[in-house]
Write an enzyme that holds these catalytic residues in place. Structure first.
Site, short mmCIF file in Angstrom:
data_model
loop_
_atom_site.label_atom_id
_atom_site.label_comp_id
_atom_site.label_asym_id
_atom_site.label_seq_id
_atom_site.Cartn_x
_atom_site.Cartn_y
_atom_site.Cartn_z
CE LYS A 17 -4.18 1.67 2.33
NZ LYS A 17 -5.18 1.34 3.34
CD GLU A 49 -18.75 -2.73 9.39
OE1 GLU A 49 -18.02 -1.87 8.88
OE2 GLU A 49 -18.93 -3.87 8.89
NE ARG A 105 -20.30 -3.13 6.35
CZ ARG A 105 -19.92 -3.67 5.18
NH1 ARG A 105 -20.43 -3.23 4.05
NH2 ARG A 105 -19.04 -4.64 5.15
#
Length: 583
Positions: free
Chosen positions: A240, A327, A355
Protein backbone atom coordinates in the site's frame (compact mmCIF):
# COMPACT_ATOMS: atom_id res chain seq x y z
CA UNK A 1 5.97 9.78 -18.16
CA UNK A 2 2.80 11.83 -18.47
CA UNK A 3 3.13 11.49 -22.26
CA UNK A 4 2.58 7.75 -21.94
CA UNK A 5 -0.66 8.27 -20.05
CA UNK A 6 -1.88 10.97 -22.43
CA UNK A 7 -2.06 8.37 -25.17
CA UNK A 8 -4.02 5.85 -23.11
CA UNK A 9 -7.64 6.57 -22.19
CA UNK A 10 -9.33 3.21 -22.67
CA UNK A 11 -8.70 -0.44 -21.80
CA UNK A 12 -8.32 -1.22 -25.51
CA UNK A 13 -5.38 1.21 -25.67
CA UNK A 14 -3.87 -0.47 -22.61
CA UNK A 15 -4.02 -3.81 -24.41
CA UNK A 16 -2.49 -2.28 -27.54
CA UNK A 17 0.65 -1.04 -25.77
CA UNK A 18 3.85 -3.01 -26.25
CA UNK A 19 5.15 -4.82 -23.18
CA UNK A 20 8.10 -2.49 -22.76
CA UNK A 21 5.77 0.53 -22.46
CA UNK A 22 3.88 -0.84 -19.46
CA UNK A 23 6.36 0.13 -16.71
CA UNK A 24 6.25 3.71 -18.02
CA UNK A 25 2.47 3.62 -17.97
CA UNK A 26 2.52 2.48 -14.34
CA UNK A 27 4.89 5.28 -13.39
CA UNK A 28 2.70 7.81 -15.18
CA UNK A 29 -0.38 6.52 -13.39
CA UNK A 30 1.37 6.87 -10.04
CA UNK A 31 2.45 10.41 -10.86
CA UNK A 32 -1.12 11.28 -11.82
CA UNK A 33 -2.57 9.77 -8.62
CA UNK A 34 -0.02 11.51 -6.40
CA UNK A 35 -0.66 14.84 -8.13
CA UNK A 36 -4.42 14.36 -7.99
CA UNK A 37 -4.52 13.55 -4.27
CA UNK A 38 -2.18 16.45 -3.58
CA UNK A 39 -4.76 18.78 -5.08
CA UNK A 40 -8.06 17.34 -3.87
CA UNK A 41 -7.17 14.67 -1.30
CA UNK A 42 -8.47 11.14 -1.49
CA UNK A 43 -7.61 7.48 -1.03
CA UNK A 44 -3.99 7.66 -2.05
CA UNK A 45 -2.35 4.56 -0.57
CA UNK A 46 -4.77 1.89 -1.78
CA UNK A 47 -4.77 3.16 -5.35
CA UNK A 48 -0.97 3.45 -5.51
CA UNK A 49 -0.60 -0.13 -4.35
CA UNK A 50 -2.95 -1.45 -7.03
CA UNK A 51 -1.49 0.28 -10.12
CA UNK A 52 0.20 -2.77 -11.66
CA UNK A 53 -2.77 -4.91 -10.73
CA UNK A 54 -5.18 -2.57 -12.55
CA UNK A 55 -2.98 -2.45 -15.63
CA UNK A 56 -2.64 -6.24 -15.69
CA UNK A 57 -6.40 -6.69 -15.26
CA UNK A 58 -7.10 -4.45 -18.24
CA UNK A 59 -4.46 -6.27 -20.29
CA UNK A 60 -6.14 -9.63 -19.69
CA UNK A 61 -9.84 -8.85 -19.29
CA UNK A 62 -12.02 -6.80 -21.65
CA UNK A 63 -14.34 -4.50 -19.72
CA UNK A 64 -17.25 -3.86 -19.89
CA UNK A 65 -17.85 -7.24 -21.60
CA UNK A 66 -15.93 -8.72 -18.69
CA UNK A 67 -17.15 -7.42 -15.33
CA UNK A 68 -14.55 -6.03 -12.96
CA UNK A 69 -15.76 -5.44 -9.38
CA UNK A 70 -13.49 -3.69 -6.93
CA UNK A 71 -14.16 -4.14 -3.24
CA UNK A 72 -15.02 -0.60 -2.05
CA UNK A 73 -13.44 1.09 -5.08
CA UNK A 74 -10.83 3.20 -3.32
CA UNK A 75 -8.22 0.98 -4.97
CA UNK A 76 -9.44 2.06 -8.38
CA UNK A 77 -8.09 5.52 -9.23
CA UNK A 78 -5.86 3.95 -11.91
CA UNK A 79 -8.95 2.16 -13.24
CA UNK A 80 -10.75 5.50 -13.49
CA UNK A 81 -7.80 7.05 -15.33
CA UNK A 82 -7.74 4.20 -17.86
CA UNK A 83 -11.48 4.14 -18.54
CA UNK A 84 -12.19 7.51 -20.11
CA UNK A 85 -12.18 9.74 -17.03
CA UNK A 86 -8.69 11.22 -17.18
CA UNK A 87 -9.89 14.64 -18.42
CA UNK A 88 -12.29 15.00 -15.46
CA UNK A 89 -10.25 13.29 -12.78
CA UNK A 90 -9.38 16.68 -11.24
CA UNK A 91 -13.04 16.87 -10.13
CA UNK A 92 -12.71 13.72 -8.00
CA UNK A 93 -14.83 13.81 -4.81
CA UNK A 94 -16.11 17.31 -5.62
CA UNK A 95 -19.71 18.36 -6.21
CA UNK A 96 -20.78 17.34 -9.71
CA UNK A 97 -17.43 15.63 -10.31
CA UNK A 98 -15.98 12.13 -10.45
CA UNK A 99 -17.37 9.83 -7.75
CA UNK A 100 -15.14 8.90 -4.79
CA UNK A 101 -15.81 5.20 -5.38
CA UNK A 102 -17.17 3.25 -8.36
CA UNK A 103 -20.46 4.07 -10.05
CA UNK A 104 -21.95 2.42 -13.17
CA UNK A 105 -23.79 5.66 -13.93
CA UNK A 106 -20.40 7.26 -14.40
CA UNK A 107 -18.85 4.58 -16.61
CA UNK A 108 -19.88 1.22 -18.11
CA UNK A 109 -16.48 -0.07 -16.95
CA UNK A 110 -17.71 0.17 -13.32
CA UNK A 111 -19.71 -3.03 -12.95
CA UNK A 112 -21.34 -2.23 -9.61
CA UNK A 113 -21.51 0.70 -7.20
CA UNK A 114 -19.80 0.05 -3.88
CA UNK A 115 -18.53 2.18 -1.03
CA UNK A 116 -18.57 -0.39 1.78
CA UNK A 117 -16.07 -3.21 2.11
CA UNK A 118 -16.54 -6.96 1.73
CA UNK A 119 -19.23 -6.84 -0.98
CA UNK A 120 -17.21 -7.72 -4.09
CA UNK A 121 -17.21 -11.54 -3.94
CA UNK A 122 -20.94 -11.89 -3.27
CA UNK A 123 -21.84 -9.30 -5.90
CA UNK A 124 -19.46 -10.78 -8.47
CA UNK A 125 -20.88 -14.26 -7.98
CA UNK A 126 -24.36 -12.81 -8.48
CA UNK A 127 -23.28 -11.04 -11.66
CA UNK A 128 -21.73 -14.25 -12.98
CA UNK A 129 -24.74 -16.40 -12.11
CA UNK A 130 -27.10 -13.84 -13.61
CA UNK A 131 -25.12 -13.63 -16.83
CA UNK A 132 -25.05 -17.40 -17.16
CA UNK A 133 -28.79 -17.64 -16.58
CA UNK A 134 -29.49 -15.02 -19.24
CA UNK A 135 -27.06 -16.46 -21.76
CA UNK A 136 -24.53 -13.63 -21.62
CA UNK A 137 -20.85 -14.35 -21.99
CA UNK A 138 -17.93 -12.68 -20.35
CA UNK A 139 -15.72 -13.20 -17.34
CA UNK A 140 -16.30 -11.78 -13.87
CA UNK A 141 -13.52 -10.70 -11.51
CA UNK A 142 -13.74 -9.60 -7.87
CA UNK A 143 -10.77 -7.57 -6.63
CA UNK A 144 -10.61 -7.88 -2.85
CA UNK A 145 -8.20 -5.85 -0.78
CA UNK A 146 -7.57 -3.48 2.10
CA UNK A 147 -8.74 -5.77 4.85
CA UNK A 148 -11.90 -7.07 3.20
CA UNK A 149 -11.01 -10.62 4.23
CA UNK A 150 -11.53 -9.60 7.86
CA UNK A 151 -15.25 -9.21 7.17
CA UNK A 152 -17.85 -11.95 7.36
CA UNK A 153 -19.62 -11.11 4.10
CA UNK A 154 -16.46 -11.97 2.17
CA UNK A 155 -16.50 -15.45 3.70
CA UNK A 156 -20.17 -15.93 2.95
CA UNK A 157 -19.32 -15.12 -0.66
CA UNK A 158 -16.29 -17.41 -0.71
CA UNK A 159 -18.32 -20.26 0.74
CA UNK A 160 -21.04 -19.93 -1.90
CA UNK A 161 -18.65 -19.29 -4.78
CA UNK A 162 -16.41 -22.24 -3.96
CA UNK A 163 -19.39 -24.57 -3.93
CA UNK A 164 -20.95 -23.10 -7.08
CA UNK A 165 -18.22 -24.38 -9.43
CA UNK A 166 -18.74 -21.22 -11.50
CA UNK A 167 -15.55 -19.72 -13.01
CA UNK A 168 -15.39 -16.71 -10.73
CA UNK A 169 -11.97 -15.05 -10.49
CA UNK A 170 -11.17 -13.59 -7.07
CA UNK A 171 -8.05 -11.44 -6.92
CA UNK A 172 -6.81 -11.01 -3.36
CA UNK A 173 -4.85 -7.77 -3.27
CA UNK A 174 -2.92 -8.66 -0.13
CA UNK A 175 -1.24 -5.57 1.30
CA UNK A 176 -1.77 -6.52 4.97
CA UNK A 177 -3.66 -3.28 5.53
CA UNK A 178 -7.16 -1.96 5.89
CA UNK A 179 -7.00 1.68 7.02
CA UNK A 180 -4.33 0.48 9.42
CA UNK A 181 -2.66 -2.90 9.78
CA UNK A 182 -5.04 -5.84 9.44
CA UNK A 183 -6.02 -7.76 12.55
CA UNK A 184 -6.93 -11.36 13.25
CA UNK A 185 -5.92 -14.79 12.08
CA UNK A 186 -6.79 -14.63 8.36
CA UNK A 187 -4.35 -11.84 7.38
CA UNK A 188 -1.58 -13.72 9.16
CA UNK A 189 -2.56 -16.99 7.44
CA UNK A 190 -2.32 -15.34 3.99
CA UNK A 191 1.41 -14.86 4.42
CA UNK A 192 2.05 -18.55 5.15
CA UNK A 193 2.09 -21.73 3.10
CA UNK A 194 -1.34 -22.52 4.49
CA UNK A 195 -2.94 -19.92 2.21
CA UNK A 196 -3.09 -22.43 -0.63
CA UNK A 197 -4.71 -25.10 1.53
CA UNK A 198 -7.18 -22.57 2.91
CA UNK A 199 -8.55 -21.47 -0.46
CA UNK A 200 -8.38 -24.94 -2.00
CA UNK A 201 -10.37 -26.32 0.92
CA UNK A 202 -13.10 -23.82 -0.04
CA UNK A 203 -13.21 -25.14 -3.60
CA UNK A 204 -10.93 -22.65 -5.36
CA UNK A 205 -7.92 -23.20 -7.56
CA UNK A 206 -5.16 -21.17 -5.93
CA UNK A 207 -2.59 -19.23 -7.98
CA UNK A 208 0.15 -17.52 -6.06
CA UNK A 209 1.43 -15.88 -4.14
CA UNK A 210 2.34 -13.50 -6.98
CA UNK A 211 4.37 -10.32 -6.73
CA UNK A 212 1.64 -7.75 -7.21
CA UNK A 213 4.08 -5.23 -8.66
CA UNK A 214 5.49 -7.63 -11.28
CA UNK A 215 3.43 -7.06 -14.42
CA UNK A 216 4.69 -10.18 -16.13
CA UNK A 217 3.87 -12.47 -13.22
CA UNK A 218 0.49 -10.83 -12.70
CA UNK A 219 -0.48 -11.07 -16.35
CA UNK A 220 0.53 -14.72 -16.52
CA UNK A 221 -1.52 -15.60 -13.41
CA UNK A 222 -4.57 -13.67 -14.59
CA UNK A 223 -4.49 -15.34 -18.02
CA UNK A 224 -4.32 -18.72 -16.34
CA UNK A 225 -7.29 -17.76 -14.15
CA UNK A 226 -9.23 -16.52 -17.17
CA UNK A 227 -8.73 -19.83 -18.96
CA UNK A 228 -9.94 -21.86 -16.00
CA UNK A 229 -13.46 -23.22 -15.94
CA UNK A 230 -13.76 -23.21 -12.14
CA UNK A 231 -13.45 -20.76 -9.21
CA UNK A 232 -9.94 -19.32 -8.97
CA UNK A 233 -8.12 -17.18 -6.40
CA UNK A 234 -5.16 -15.11 -7.60
CA UNK A 235 -3.18 -14.09 -4.53
CA UNK A 236 -1.17 -10.92 -5.23
CA UNK A 237 1.24 -9.46 -2.67
CA UNK A 238 1.33 -5.66 -2.88
CA UNK A 239 2.50 -2.69 -0.85
CA UNK A 240 0.00 0.00 0.00
CA UNK A 241 1.31 3.44 -0.93
CA UNK A 242 3.81 2.01 -3.42
CA UNK A 243 5.83 4.73 -5.18
CA UNK A 244 5.17 7.52 -2.67
CA UNK A 245 7.89 7.51 0.02
CA UNK A 246 5.85 9.21 2.78
CA UNK A 247 3.08 6.63 2.36
CA UNK A 248 5.48 3.68 2.14
CA UNK A 249 7.20 4.82 5.34
CA UNK A 250 3.92 5.31 7.21
CA UNK A 251 3.43 2.05 9.08
CA UNK A 252 0.11 3.26 10.53
CA UNK A 253 -2.04 3.81 7.41
CA UNK A 254 0.32 3.96 4.38
CA UNK A 255 -1.46 7.12 3.24
CA UNK A 256 -4.92 5.52 3.25
CA UNK A 257 -7.01 8.69 3.02
CA UNK A 258 -5.22 12.01 2.85
CA UNK A 259 -6.28 15.60 2.55
CA UNK A 260 -4.56 17.90 0.05
CA UNK A 261 -0.79 18.16 0.38
CA UNK A 262 2.25 19.58 -1.39
CA UNK A 263 6.03 19.26 -1.45
CA UNK A 264 8.01 22.11 0.11
CA UNK A 265 11.78 21.97 0.30
CA UNK A 266 11.67 18.21 -0.20
CA UNK A 267 9.16 17.66 2.59
CA UNK A 268 5.51 16.64 2.51
CA UNK A 269 3.23 19.35 3.90
CA UNK A 270 -0.39 18.42 4.49
CA UNK A 271 -3.16 21.00 4.44
CA UNK A 272 -5.24 20.45 7.52
CA UNK A 273 -6.95 22.64 10.05
CA UNK A 274 -5.62 22.94 13.55
CA UNK A 275 -8.99 22.68 15.29
CA UNK A 276 -9.89 19.41 17.04
CA UNK A 277 -12.71 17.33 15.61
CA UNK A 278 -15.75 15.77 17.25
CA UNK A 279 -14.04 12.38 16.80
CA UNK A 280 -10.96 13.58 18.66
CA UNK A 281 -13.05 15.17 21.39
CA UNK A 282 -15.00 11.97 21.88
CA UNK A 283 -11.77 9.97 22.05
CA UNK A 284 -10.60 12.30 24.80
CA UNK A 285 -13.70 11.80 26.95
CA UNK A 286 -13.67 8.07 26.23
CA UNK A 287 -10.08 8.00 27.50
CA UNK A 288 -11.21 9.69 30.69
CA UNK A 289 -13.92 7.05 31.11
CA UNK A 290 -11.38 4.26 30.55
CA UNK A 291 -9.18 5.79 33.26
CA UNK A 292 -12.00 6.11 35.80
CA UNK A 293 -13.84 2.82 35.31
CA UNK A 294 -12.02 -0.48 34.67
CA UNK A 295 -15.24 -1.94 33.26
CA UNK A 296 -15.21 0.41 30.24
CA UNK A 297 -14.05 -1.19 26.99
CA UNK A 298 -13.86 0.35 23.50
CA UNK A 299 -14.55 -1.65 20.33
CA UNK A 300 -14.27 -0.46 16.73
CA UNK A 301 -14.55 -2.21 13.34
CA UNK A 302 -11.26 -1.15 11.69
CA UNK A 303 -11.78 2.54 12.51
CA UNK A 304 -8.97 3.24 14.98
CA UNK A 305 -7.60 6.08 12.85
CA UNK A 306 -10.89 7.37 11.50
CA UNK A 307 -12.36 7.68 14.99
CA UNK A 308 -9.12 8.98 16.56
CA UNK A 309 -8.62 5.92 18.78
CA UNK A 310 -4.97 5.12 18.01
CA UNK A 311 -3.75 6.93 21.12
CA UNK A 312 -6.23 5.07 23.30
CA UNK A 313 -5.16 1.76 21.76
CA UNK A 314 -1.57 2.55 22.76
CA UNK A 315 -2.61 3.50 26.31
CA UNK A 316 -5.12 0.69 26.85
CA UNK A 317 -4.03 -2.12 24.51
CA UNK A 318 -6.17 -4.76 26.25
CA UNK A 319 -9.30 -2.60 26.48
CA UNK A 320 -9.44 -1.00 23.03
CA UNK A 321 -10.30 -3.63 20.43
CA UNK A 322 -10.03 -3.27 16.65
CA UNK A 323 -11.98 -6.28 15.36
CA UNK A 324 -11.42 -5.68 11.63
CA UNK A 325 -14.00 -4.74 9.01
CA UNK A 326 -16.65 -6.71 10.84
CA UNK A 327 -19.48 -4.54 12.11
CA UNK A 328 -21.80 -7.42 12.91
CA UNK A 329 -19.12 -9.10 14.98
CA UNK A 330 -18.25 -5.80 16.68
CA UNK A 331 -21.81 -5.29 17.91
CA UNK A 332 -22.34 -8.86 19.12
CA UNK A 333 -18.87 -8.86 20.69
CA UNK A 334 -20.03 -5.79 22.64
CA UNK A 335 -23.19 -7.66 23.64
CA UNK A 336 -21.04 -10.43 25.07
CA UNK A 337 -18.86 -7.92 26.91
CA UNK A 338 -21.93 -6.28 28.42
CA UNK A 339 -23.43 -9.63 29.40
CA UNK A 340 -20.21 -10.36 31.29
CA UNK A 341 -20.47 -7.11 33.24
CA UNK A 342 -18.23 -4.82 31.18
CA UNK A 343 -19.32 -1.42 29.83
CA UNK A 344 -18.55 -1.57 26.11
CA UNK A 345 -18.51 1.47 23.84
CA UNK A 346 -18.86 0.53 20.17
CA UNK A 347 -17.30 3.33 18.09
CA UNK A 348 -18.61 3.07 14.53
CA UNK A 349 -19.50 5.34 11.64
CA UNK A 350 -23.22 5.90 11.04
CA UNK A 351 -23.02 4.43 7.54
CA UNK A 352 -21.26 1.30 8.81
CA UNK A 353 -23.65 0.71 11.69
CA UNK A 354 -26.28 0.01 9.01
CA UNK A 355 -24.42 -3.23 8.33
CA UNK A 356 -25.08 -4.55 11.84
CA UNK A 357 -28.73 -3.68 12.31
CA UNK A 358 -29.89 -7.18 13.18
CA UNK A 359 -27.20 -7.46 15.83
CA UNK A 360 -28.25 -4.14 17.37
CA UNK A 361 -31.86 -5.37 17.50
CA UNK A 362 -31.38 -9.02 18.43
CA UNK A 363 -28.19 -9.09 20.45
CA UNK A 364 -28.25 -5.72 22.25
CA UNK A 365 -31.72 -4.19 22.41
CA UNK A 366 -33.78 -7.34 22.86
CA UNK A 367 -31.90 -8.38 26.02
CA UNK A 368 -31.54 -4.70 27.03
CA UNK A 369 -27.76 -4.81 27.41
CA UNK A 370 -25.89 -1.63 28.38
CA UNK A 371 -23.91 -1.13 25.19
CA UNK A 372 -23.05 2.45 24.18
CA UNK A 373 -22.91 3.13 20.44
CA UNK A 374 -20.70 6.11 19.61
CA UNK A 375 -22.01 6.87 16.12
CA UNK A 376 -19.37 8.92 14.31
CA UNK A 377 -19.89 10.71 10.97
CA UNK A 378 -23.61 11.21 11.69
CA UNK A 379 -25.06 13.57 9.10
CA UNK A 380 -23.41 15.00 6.00
CA UNK A 381 -19.91 13.71 5.33
CA UNK A 382 -18.83 15.67 2.25
CA UNK A 383 -16.45 14.15 -0.27
CA UNK A 384 -17.11 10.47 0.54
CA UNK A 385 -20.59 10.90 -0.85
CA UNK A 386 -23.73 8.82 -1.07
CA UNK A 387 -22.38 5.57 0.36
CA UNK A 388 -21.07 7.29 3.47
CA UNK A 389 -23.69 9.93 4.32
CA UNK A 390 -24.84 9.46 7.91
CA UNK A 391 -28.48 9.98 7.00
CA UNK A 392 -30.37 7.08 8.53
CA UNK A 393 -29.17 6.23 12.04
CA UNK A 394 -31.86 8.18 13.89
CA UNK A 395 -34.60 6.69 11.74
CA UNK A 396 -33.52 3.06 11.89
CA UNK A 397 -32.62 3.14 15.58
CA UNK A 398 -35.59 5.15 16.88
CA UNK A 399 -38.12 2.26 16.78
CA UNK A 400 -36.00 0.02 19.02
CA UNK A 401 -37.42 -0.30 22.54
CA UNK A 402 -35.19 0.90 25.35
CA UNK A 403 -32.56 2.54 23.12
CA UNK A 404 -31.77 6.16 24.06
CA UNK A 405 -30.33 8.41 21.34
CA UNK A 406 -28.22 11.40 22.38
CA UNK A 407 -26.77 14.15 20.16
CA UNK A 408 -24.32 16.84 21.37
CA UNK A 409 -24.42 20.42 20.11
CA UNK A 410 -20.80 21.15 21.03
CA UNK A 411 -17.83 19.09 22.13
CA UNK A 412 -18.39 20.04 25.75
CA UNK A 413 -21.65 18.06 25.67
CA UNK A 414 -19.82 14.79 25.00
CA UNK A 415 -18.48 14.06 28.49
CA UNK A 416 -21.78 14.43 30.39
CA UNK A 417 -23.64 12.50 27.69
CA UNK A 418 -21.13 9.63 27.69
CA UNK A 419 -21.18 9.51 31.49
CA UNK A 420 -24.97 9.36 31.43
CA UNK A 421 -24.93 6.60 28.81
CA UNK A 422 -22.38 4.54 30.75
CA UNK A 423 -24.51 4.80 33.89
CA UNK A 424 -27.67 3.65 32.08
CA UNK A 425 -29.05 0.17 32.61
CA UNK A 426 -29.82 -0.30 28.91
CA UNK A 427 -28.37 0.58 25.50
CA UNK A 428 -27.60 4.13 24.35
CA UNK A 429 -26.49 5.95 21.22
CA UNK A 430 -24.34 9.05 21.12
CA UNK A 431 -24.30 10.46 17.56
CA UNK A 432 -21.88 13.19 16.48
CA UNK A 433 -20.88 14.66 13.12
CA UNK A 434 -17.79 14.74 11.00
CA UNK A 435 -16.08 18.07 11.40
CA UNK A 436 -14.23 20.40 13.71
CA UNK A 437 -15.58 21.49 17.06
CA UNK A 438 -17.58 24.72 17.14
CA UNK A 439 -17.13 27.44 19.72
CA UNK A 440 -19.53 27.38 22.65
CA UNK A 441 -21.88 30.39 22.49
CA UNK A 442 -22.73 32.12 25.79
CA UNK A 443 -26.40 31.10 25.45
CA UNK A 444 -25.50 27.41 25.62
CA UNK A 445 -25.16 26.07 29.15
CA UNK A 446 -23.32 22.76 29.49
CA UNK A 447 -24.19 20.94 32.68
CA UNK A 448 -22.80 17.91 34.46
CA UNK A 449 -24.03 14.34 34.19
CA UNK A 450 -26.55 12.94 34.40
CA UNK A 451 -28.10 14.60 31.37
CA UNK A 452 -31.85 14.43 30.94
CA UNK A 453 -34.35 15.92 28.58
CA UNK A 454 -34.27 18.76 26.13
CA UNK A 455 -32.49 22.08 26.68
CA UNK A 456 -33.78 25.54 25.88
CA UNK A 457 -31.11 27.50 24.04
CA UNK A 458 -33.40 30.52 23.83
CA UNK A 459 -36.76 30.85 25.54
CA UNK A 460 -38.73 33.86 24.30
CA UNK A 461 -41.25 35.38 26.71
CA UNK A 462 -44.12 35.35 24.23
CA UNK A 463 -42.86 33.16 21.38
CA UNK A 464 -44.46 33.15 17.96
CA UNK A 465 -42.29 30.27 16.70
CA UNK A 466 -40.00 27.58 18.08
CA UNK A 467 -37.02 26.05 16.28
CA UNK A 468 -36.46 22.47 17.50
CA UNK A 469 -33.06 21.08 16.54
CA UNK A 470 -30.86 18.05 17.09
CA UNK A 471 -27.10 18.22 17.48
CA UNK A 472 -24.92 21.08 16.17
CA UNK A 473 -27.84 22.54 14.20
CA UNK A 474 -28.71 24.20 17.50
CA UNK A 475 -25.91 26.68 16.78
CA UNK A 476 -27.39 27.53 13.39
CA UNK A 477 -30.75 28.00 15.08
CA UNK A 478 -29.26 30.43 17.61
CA UNK A 479 -27.81 32.45 14.77
CA UNK A 480 -31.12 32.33 12.91
CA UNK A 481 -33.06 33.85 15.85
CA UNK A 482 -30.53 36.55 16.67
CA UNK A 483 -32.77 39.26 15.20
CA UNK A 484 -36.00 37.47 16.10
CA UNK A 485 -36.79 38.33 19.74
CA UNK A 486 -40.02 36.32 19.76
CA UNK A 487 -38.53 33.07 18.41
CA UNK A 488 -37.42 30.27 20.76
CA UNK A 489 -34.83 27.53 20.23
CA UNK A 490 -35.13 24.07 21.79
CA UNK A 491 -32.24 21.60 21.61
CA UNK A 492 -33.95 18.20 21.70
CA UNK A 493 -30.69 16.55 22.89
CA UNK A 494 -32.41 13.17 22.57
CA UNK A 495 -33.83 11.88 19.31
CA UNK A 496 -35.54 9.24 21.46
CA UNK A 497 -37.19 9.12 23.92
CA UNK A 498 -38.58 12.60 23.43
CA UNK A 499 -38.84 15.18 26.17
CA UNK A 500 -42.60 15.41 25.78
CA UNK A 501 -43.14 18.29 28.20
CA UNK A 502 -40.60 20.51 26.45
CA UNK A 503 -41.92 19.69 22.99
CA UNK A 504 -45.49 20.38 24.02
CA UNK A 505 -44.34 23.73 25.38
CA UNK A 506 -42.65 24.33 22.02
CA UNK A 507 -45.95 23.62 20.28
CA UNK A 508 -47.91 26.09 22.41
CA UNK A 509 -46.84 29.02 20.21
CA UNK A 510 -48.50 27.34 17.24
CA UNK A 511 -45.54 27.31 14.85
CA UNK A 512 -42.68 24.77 15.03
CA UNK A 513 -39.73 24.14 12.73
CA UNK A 514 -37.89 20.85 13.36
CA UNK A 515 -34.39 20.64 11.85
CA UNK A 516 -32.08 17.62 11.83
CA UNK A 517 -29.07 16.44 9.85
CA UNK A 518 -30.58 13.14 8.82
CA UNK A 519 -33.49 11.89 6.79
CA UNK A 520 -36.86 13.43 7.59
CA UNK A 521 -38.50 10.04 7.00
CA UNK A 522 -38.75 8.55 10.46
CA UNK A 523 -36.35 10.96 12.11
CA UNK A 524 -36.78 13.48 14.91
CA UNK A 525 -39.36 15.48 12.98
CA UNK A 526 -41.49 12.39 12.46
CA UNK A 527 -41.25 11.61 16.16
CA UNK A 528 -42.39 15.11 17.05
CA UNK A 529 -45.36 14.87 14.69
CA UNK A 530 -46.27 11.49 16.19
CA UNK A 531 -46.22 13.04 19.66
CA UNK A 532 -48.43 15.96 18.64
CA UNK A 533 -50.91 13.62 16.94
CA UNK A 534 -51.02 11.34 19.98
CA UNK A 535 -51.84 14.11 22.45
CA UNK A 536 -54.12 16.03 20.09
CA UNK A 537 -52.21 19.28 19.64
CA UNK A 538 -52.03 20.75 16.17
CA UNK A 539 -49.33 23.37 15.64
CA UNK A 540 -48.15 24.17 12.15
CA UNK A 541 -44.94 22.18 11.69
CA UNK A 542 -42.18 22.44 9.09
CA UNK A 543 -39.63 19.61 8.85
CA UNK A 544 -36.10 20.26 7.61
CA UNK A 545 -33.51 17.56 7.00
CA UNK A 546 -31.96 15.40 4.34
CA UNK A 547 -34.33 14.69 1.44
CA UNK A 548 -35.60 11.38 0.08
CA UNK A 549 -32.60 10.87 -2.21
CA UNK A 550 -29.09 9.49 -1.81
CA UNK A 551 -27.09 12.70 -1.54
CA UNK A 552 -23.94 12.71 -3.70
CA UNK A 553 -20.44 13.85 -2.80
CA UNK A 554 -19.69 17.51 -2.35
CA UNK A 555 -18.79 20.16 0.20
CA UNK A 556 -20.85 19.46 3.33
CA UNK A 557 -21.10 23.15 4.18
CA UNK A 558 -22.45 23.97 0.74
CA UNK A 559 -24.88 21.05 0.88
CA UNK A 560 -26.06 22.15 4.31
CA UNK A 561 -26.89 25.57 2.89
CA UNK A 562 -28.60 24.06 -0.14
CA UNK A 563 -30.80 21.95 2.15
CA UNK A 564 -31.74 24.93 4.29
CA UNK A 565 -29.87 23.57 7.29
CA UNK A 566 -27.86 26.71 7.98
CA UNK A 567 -28.93 29.88 9.77
CA UNK A 568 -30.23 31.46 6.56
CA UNK A 569 -32.30 28.37 5.74
CA UNK A 570 -33.73 28.06 9.24
CA UNK A 571 -34.69 31.73 9.28
CA UNK A 572 -36.27 31.39 5.84
CA UNK A 573 -38.27 28.33 6.95
CA UNK A 574 -39.48 30.09 10.09
CA UNK A 575 -40.56 33.20 8.27
CA UNK A 576 -42.25 31.12 5.62
CA UNK A 577 -44.21 29.27 8.29
CA UNK A 578 -45.26 32.62 9.76
CA UNK A 579 -46.26 33.86 6.30
CA UNK A 580 -43.70 36.65 6.35
CA UNK A 581 -41.79 35.71 3.21
CA UNK A 582 -38.12 36.53 2.61
CA UNK A 583 -36.20 38.73 5.05
Amino acid sequence: MADVLSGVSSPAEVRALPEDALPGLCEALREAIITLCGRVGGHLGASLGAVELVVALHRVFHTPQDALLFDVGHQAYAHKLLTGRRDRIHTLRQAGGIAPFLDPRESPHDALAAGHACTAISAALGVLAGRRQLGHRGHVVAVVGDGALTGGLSFEGLNNAGGSHLPLVVVVNDNQMSISANVGAIPALLRTRNARAFFESLGFTYLGPVDGHDLGALTHALREAKASGRPVVVHALTKKGRGFPPAEADEQTRGHAMGPYEWRAGKLVRSRGGLPTFSEAFATVLGEALEKDPRVVAVTPAMLEGSALTGLKARFPDRVHDVGIAEQHAVTFCAGLAAAGARPVCVVYSTFLQRAYDQVVHDVCLPGLPVVFAVDRAGLVGADGATHQGAYDVSFLRPLPGLTQWAPVVGEDLAPMLTTALQASGPSVLRFPRGTLPAVPPELLVGDAPVSGARWLKRAQAPRLTLVTLGPLGLAALEAVRDEPDWSVLDARRAWPLDEAALLEAAACGQVVVAEEGTTRGGLGSAVLELYAAVGVHPRVKLLGMPDVFLPHGDARVQRAELGLDAVGLRRAGRGLLGEGAP
